[in-house]
Motif scaffolding. Sequence first.
Motif, PDB file in Angstrom:
ATOM      1  N   ARG A   1      -2.286  -3.776  -2.285  1.00 35.16           N
ATOM      2  CA  ARG A   1      -1.989  -2.352  -2.031  1.00 35.16           C
ATOM      3  C   ARG A   1      -1.718  -1.575  -3.308  1.00 35.16           C
ATOM      4  NH1 ARG A   1       2.952  -4.548  -0.272  1.00 35.16           N
ATOM      5  NH2 ARG A   1       2.260  -4.647   1.871  1.00 35.16           N
ATOM      6  N   GLU A   2      -1.423  -2.257  -4.425  1.00 31.63           N
ATOM      7  CA  GLU A   2      -1.206  -1.552  -5.691  1.00 31.63           C
ATOM      8  C   GLU A   2      -2.506  -1.029  -6.291  1.00 31.63           C
ATOM      9  OE1 GLU A   2       1.180  -3.650  -8.545  1.00 31.63           O
ATOM     10  OE2 GLU A   2       2.548  -4.381  -7.000  1.00 31.63           O
TER      11      GLU A   2
ATOM     12  N   HIS B   1      -6.460   0.822  -1.074  1.00 37.37           N
ATOM     13  CA  HIS B   1      -5.916   1.131   0.250  1.00 37.37           C
ATOM     14  C   HIS B   1      -6.918   0.651   1.282  1.00 37.37           C
ATOM     15  CE1 HIS B   1      -8.383   4.836   0.853  1.00 37.37           C
ATOM     16  NE2 HIS B   1      -8.331   4.871  -0.456  1.00 37.37           N
ATOM     17  N   THR B   2      -6.480   0.536   2.525  1.00 31.17           N
ATOM     18  CA  THR B   2      -7.319  -0.051   3.567  1.00 31.17           C
ATOM     19  C   THR B   2      -7.400   0.842   4.794  1.00 31.17           C
ATOM     20  OG1 THR B   2      -5.475  -1.252   4.565  1.00 31.17           O
ATOM     21  CG2 THR B   2      -6.729  -2.408   2.858  1.00 31.17           C
TER      22      THR B   2
ATOM     23  N   ARG C   1      -8.285   2.206  -5.566  1.00 29.01           N
ATOM     24  CA  ARG C   1      -7.582   3.450  -5.879  1.00 29.01           C
ATOM     25  C   ARG C   1      -8.172   4.128  -7.116  1.00 29.01           C
ATOM     26  NH1 ARG C   1      -3.279   4.197  -2.689  1.00 29.01           N
ATOM     27  NH2 ARG C   1      -2.370   2.383  -1.679  1.00 29.01           N
TER      28      ARG C   1
ATOM     29  N   SER D   1      -3.281  -3.460   6.969  1.00 27.80           N
ATOM     30  CA  SER D   1      -1.932  -3.496   6.392  1.00 27.80           C
ATOM     31  C   SER D   1      -1.523  -4.911   6.036  1.00 27.80           C
ATOM     32  CB  SER D   1      -0.912  -2.908   7.368  1.00 27.80           C
ATOM     33  OG  SER D   1      -1.175  -1.549   7.578  1.00 27.80           O
TER      34      SER D   1
ATOM     35  N   SER E   1      -3.444  -5.897   2.951  1.00 31.82           N
ATOM     36  CA  SER E   1      -3.021  -5.191   1.732  1.00 31.82           C
ATOM     37  C   SER E   1      -1.803  -5.828   1.079  1.00 31.82           C
ATOM     38  CB  SER E   1      -2.754  -3.712   2.022  1.00 31.82           C
ATOM     39  OG  SER E   1      -1.607  -3.553   2.806  1.00 31.82           O
TER      40      SER E   1
END
Length: 110
Positions: A6-7, A10-11, A27, A94, A97
């Motif tokens: 997630r850093e 994004h999903t 990102r 989620s 991620s």
Amino acid sequence: MSVVLREIAHTRAGDKGNLNTIAVIARQERWYPVLCAGLTPDLVREVLADRVRGPVEVHRMDEVHALIVVCARASDDTVTTSPHTDTHGKTLGSVLSAARVPFPGKRDRA
């Protein structure tokens, strides 16, 4: 060295029957090669082991710096019959991620 997915991405996720599709979007363009190298079918299968049954495919979308992950759930694990709290596959993005992916030159963080 690795980084929590997630850093750097994004999903978005969804499902049709027992087929899940998860889009993983970098990102920043510079992180796309990291996604391509680190987000393997084996990693996805490991992270989503309680839901994924069968093959996992990872498709590149180079022009938009995204990967499309396609994986099947058990034949009786569909939107209307799933025994899981989240009967839809929308939250699988989620879960994915939170996975750690190899990240050259970056120290591991707990």
